[in-house]
Every structure is written in C-alpha cells, then in structure tokens.
Design an enzyme around this catalytic site. Sequence first.
Site, PDB file in Angstrom:
ATOM      1  CB  SER A 113      -0.962  -0.035   1.180  1.00 25.96           C
ATOM      2  OG  SER A 113      -1.868   1.025   1.101  1.00 25.96           O
ATOM      3  CG  HIS A 114       0.083   3.670   3.220  1.00 27.28           C
ATOM      4  ND1 HIS A 114      -0.841   2.655   3.269  1.00 27.28           N
ATOM      5  CD2 HIS A 114       0.520   3.839   4.483  1.00 27.28           C
ATOM      6  CE1 HIS A 114      -0.968   2.241   4.517  1.00 27.28           C
ATOM      7  NE2 HIS A 114      -0.158   2.941   5.281  1.00 27.28           N
ATOM      8  CG  ASP A 277      -2.407   4.091  -1.597  1.00 28.36           C
ATOM      9  OD1 ASP A 277      -3.092   4.010  -2.631  1.00 28.36           O
ATOM     10  OD2 ASP A 277      -2.412   3.219  -0.712  1.00 28.36           O
ATOM     11  CG  ASP A 279      -2.564  -0.298  -2.757  1.00 36.55           C
ATOM     12  OD1 ASP A 279      -2.408   0.825  -2.230  1.00 36.55           O
ATOM     13  OD2 ASP A 279      -3.314  -1.166  -2.275  1.00 36.55           O
ATOM     14  CG  ASP A 281      -5.929   1.077  -1.434  1.00 39.09           C
ATOM     15  OD1 ASP A 281      -4.985   1.879  -1.293  1.00 39.09           O
ATOM     16  OD2 ASP A 281      -6.032   0.016  -0.775  1.00 39.09           O
ATOM     17  NE  ARG A 282      -3.980   4.165   2.919  1.00 35.72           N
ATOM     18  CZ  ARG A 282      -3.539   4.310   4.151  1.00 35.72           C
ATOM     19  NH1 ARG A 282      -2.984   5.445   4.520  1.00 35.72           N
ATOM     20  NH2 ARG A 282      -3.643   3.341   5.028  1.00 35.72           N
ATOM     21  CE  LYS A 376      -7.492   1.940   1.678  1.00 31.49           C
ATOM     22  NZ  LYS A 376      -7.444   1.079   2.857  1.00 31.49           N
TER      23      LYS A 376
HETATM   24  C1  G1P Z   1      -4.343   1.502   8.193  1.00 34.02           C
HETATM   25  C2  G1P Z   1      -5.517   2.441   8.284  1.00 34.02           C
HETATM   26  C3  G1P Z   1      -6.785   1.707   7.917  1.00 34.02           C
HETATM   27  C4  G1P Z   1      -6.626   1.068   6.537  1.00 34.02           C
HETATM   28  C5  G1P Z   1      -5.376   0.211   6.503  1.00 34.02           C
HETATM   29  C6  G1P Z   1      -5.107  -0.357   5.118  1.00 34.02           C
HETATM   30  O1  G1P Z   1      -4.496   0.453   9.107  1.00 34.02           O
HETATM   31  O2  G1P Z   1      -5.645   2.992   9.561  1.00 34.02           O
HETATM   32  O3  G1P Z   1      -7.861   2.584   7.947  1.00 34.02           O
HETATM   33  O4  G1P Z   1      -7.736   0.279   6.231  1.00 34.02           O
HETATM   34  O5  G1P Z   1      -4.246   0.973   6.904  1.00 34.02           O
HETATM   35  O6  G1P Z   1      -4.917   0.651   4.178  1.00 34.02           O
HETATM   36  P1  G1P Z   1      -3.805   0.440  10.556  1.00 34.02           P
HETATM   37  O7  G1P Z   1      -2.332   0.617  10.316  1.00 34.02           O
HETATM   38  O8  G1P Z   1      -4.360   1.600  11.298  1.00 34.02           O
HETATM   39  O9  G1P Z   1      -4.182  -0.878  11.145  1.00 34.02           O
HETATM   40 ZN    ZN Z   2      -3.279   1.375  -0.389  1.00 36.17          ZN
END
Ligand code: G1P
Ligand code: ZN
Length: 543
Positions: A113-114, A277, A279, A281-282, A376
């Site tokens: 992800s990010h 981000d 991938d 989705d954000r 998302k």
């Molecule tokens: C974090 C975000 C959450 C999101 C997840 C995946 O998770 O807070 O909302 O769904 O990344 O992108 P966390 O690190 O808080 O468990």
């Molecule tokens: Zn992501």
Amino acid sequence: MERMTVQTQPIEGQKPGTSGLRKKTRVFMGPHYLENFVQAIWEGIGGAAGKTFVLGGDGRYFNDRAAQVILRMAAAAGAGKMIVGQGALLSTPAASHLIRKRGTDGGIVMSASHNPGGPEEDFGIKFNMPNGGPAPEEVTNRIFAATKTVTSYDIVEAQDVDLSTVGVTRLGEMEVEVVDPVADYAALMEELFDFDAIRGLLAGGFRIAFDAMHAVTGPYATEILERRLGAAPGSVRNAVPSSDFGGGHPDPNPIWAKELVDLVMGEGAPDFAAASDGDGDRNMILGKGVYVTPSDSLAVLAANAHLAPGYAKGLAGVARSMPTSRALDRVAAAKGLDVYETPTGWKFFGNLLDAGRITLCGEESAGTGSDHVREKDGLWAVLLWLNVLAVRRESVAEIMAAHWREFGRNYYSRHDYEGVDAGRAEEMMAALRAAAPGMAGNVVGGRKIAQADDFAYDDPVDGSRSEHQGMRIVFEDGARIVFRLSGTGTVGATLRVYLEDVETDPAKMGRDAQEALAPMIAAAEEIAGIRAHTGRDVPDVKT
Ligand code: G1P
Ligand code: ZN
C-alpha cells in the site's frame, strides 16, 4: 516442465494484518518466505485446483519476481487460469474490479500500500475473495494456521512468463492471460461518472493536478484524466511507476504529499488537486487553498453522490470505520440513511456492500469507495469529486463551507506515534482497557465523558464478532477520542490517536484543526498518559 515438491518448515510471524501480510522486502525475499505464504493461501482457500485467479501489484521492488513465483506455484497447484495485469501491475481497485468482472475465484495483490518500496523497505501480499474484497478474518486465520504447519510446497520449474505483452500464453497446463491493467477499470469509471460534464468543466479552464507519487495510479490517471477527460498534459505528475516510488512514501497525506499541498496553498494554485497511494486505493483531496480531510470528503461525497449518474438513484446506506469522524453520521441523519460503524480495515465493509445495505463507505485514512468494487478506490473518489464540481460549479472551498453550514463541522485529526516499543504500547492500551469501565461521568478538560469502551463489532450480515478494535472515549458534547494500535506497521508499534470535536457555530468553522482540537489533544494526554507510556512528546505524523 517439471513439477517439484520443495521441503520447507513453518516460518514465524506470517500473520496477515489489517490488509494482508506485510514485511520488509528482504524478509519476503528470504528462503521459502513467499513460497510458504502462497502455499498457505492455497490451503486457506481450499486449494487452487481448477480455479481462476487475478494477479497484479503496485510495481514495487520484488513485484516482478514475486509474480513469477506465484505463477509457477499456481501452475503446480493445478490452477486453471491466471489473469495478470501487464507488467504484473494492477491497482488494488482495478484488481478488485477484474476479480468481479471475470467471475474469478479471487486474486492475489502484491502491495504494501502506502509503505515505501525498495530492497530495504516493505513488500506485501493479500488475497482477495471472489467478491473482489479482502479476505475476511475467518480466511486469513486459516491462512495463518496453514503457515504454522506447512512442510512443503509445489512449484514448477520453468522460464519466466512474458508479462510484457497483452495476450494469452500457457505455463504448463495453466492458461496465463496478460491484460491491459487500465482498460476495464477506465470503462467502469465511464459508466459511473458523467465524463461529458467533467470534460466540459476542464475545457472551461478548471485546472487540476494529480500526484501519482511514482506509484501504480500513474498509468490509470494519465489515461482517464488526461486522455479521456482532456486535462492538460502534465496534470498528472510523478506518473511513471518506479520500484521505490522515487525514494518517497507513496502516502497521500499532507506530510508525504507536501509538494502538492504547497502547490494548492501557493500562488497560481490549481482549482483541484489530488493524490493516490502506492496501490491506488487511497486518495487525498485538495482545492485551491484547502485540504479536505478524508472524513469530511466522505461526508461531502455522501451528501452529493446523487449528482453522478452511477448514484443518481440515491444511496442504500453508508458506513465508516469506527475511528473515522462522525461527519458522515450527520449527513446520514439529515438524509434518513442508515449508517454503520465498523472496525478499521476495508474488509469489514464487504458484507454490508454485498448485502446491499450500503452504497458508499470510507475511512479516515484516506480511503473512500462504493459498491462498484470491494476495495477503497483513490481515482474513483477523485472522479466523483470532479463530477460533483462539474455539476455544482462551485469551488472546493465553497462546497466545504456550505457543507459545514448545513451539517456542522467535525474538527478532526489523527496523531501517529510510530516505531513505539511494542510492549509499552500494549501496556498503555491495557491500562486504558482497565480504566474504561469507570470513566463515564468523569470530567476531563471541563467536559464530561459519556461513554468509554473497547470497541467490538457484531457484523449484522454474518453475525461474526470482532473485539478489541480500539478504545473509544466519547464526550457528552459529541467530542471523541479514539486510541488504537496499527495493524499494518512493520516496525515496533504505531499508536494512533484520533481526535474529534463538533462545531455548530458557523462563526467558528474556519479555524485551523490542530488549534481547534487543542483541548482534545490535552484531554488525550490526560486520559492515556501517552508521554509516560511511550516516552514521546510529540506525534510523528498528524493527518
Ligand atoms: C491503516 C488504516 C486503515 C486502513 C489500513 C489499510 O491500518 O488505519 O484505515 O484500512 O491501513 O490501508 P492500521 O495501520 O491503522 O491498522
Ligand atoms: Zn493502499
């Protein structure tokens, strides 16, 4: 082509978190690490024989190598077919769409992800179900259990599959279809949104900037925003995915996308700006001179979605993760919509979306989406905003001001303490858990606590219960503090403190959020003793 059975043994710590298994890339590249986990996925889902899966990732370091391993293991496990994004690329929402559109048995998405990418950074793998959504806990628990008993895995010996050209090839008995990662997704966006209206807006001189942050949305945004909608060339920045995301954090927030924030706050700012981000989705939404918090963005989209053709018939209901601000609840109350409060993580929206109870949902962590896929979707949020802007013909700032006047403003911020000693963070949470039952009625910073609990969620669709999803402290006047530990971090613990306060006086709606939340920040310290427990004076990140 030879099928081999390789002896292995369980590797500790392969427990999927909020969004799949995430580890340092080097860990993933270690002997048998990826293979053990993929073998556990096959076991967790009842085998791969005869099944069709989607495969793609965000292009980070090791993405291409991991894809080849997964293909060879899928062939050895007897999978019938793999649908792979060209270059092993697929954004998470595009993968979700492909899984659904092709009626497959699920998919594997390679992404952290990010989180930053590169040999010294992070890598990840998640399994998505046939509905296109992240595997629910029941499945990830089975996968985790399988990682603890794995003794061997099957893999074929073969040359790399050519993933650079669209078309159909074979790997042993298994068919491999390489698809354009963008085409199906772009077509779906054209169905949902009024591209003519957005084209008209952009043709009229409305300027936009989209920062793909050197990540997977580059090709998607270039095709959709520049080619199909006619945004000026160069509107999409950092558009070429790179394996280390240009050395940055592909996380669309005011810290990591500071350049874009500076752009909209400076002279000659574009009318609208957004980022996505690693991938895809954000999303982060900005207007000339304004940053729209994800929680506010969700509320605004819920209030205006009907302006886009895909949502013209209205919303079935809405949902937000528990820590997400309750701005959405105000819109839902005004519109008579059901609103659900779920634990953090997109997987909890899946059942509600599948059951048709909700159309739109989101999280404070820059995630917004709808029933069009089961993840998302960053670009989707950008396009819905553009559709709303094209219809309303007001600026982002005007839309925000009008929204707050109508529904009230929920000042909101999340403070993160990263890389905290895990034991100390757990101790802090345990202390809060122990104190919570006695907190109601206490006055902190002149405000009375109405409710304090450890959030548990009973899924209204399948009846499953998820406990320990974060400590909520709710004040009588509607203000709220939430404490939880991240489930996606890879080093130590990340403590997240979510702060919220409600303002209904229009004269006080234009304040800086950190300033407006100062009393809640002090209250959080008083309630939890963050400093004493973590040894930290200030958060690392405020979003
Ligand atoms: C974090 C975000 C959450 C999101 C997840 C995946 O998770 O807070 O909302 O769904 O990344 O992108 P966390 O690190 O808080 O468990
Ligand atoms: Zn992501």
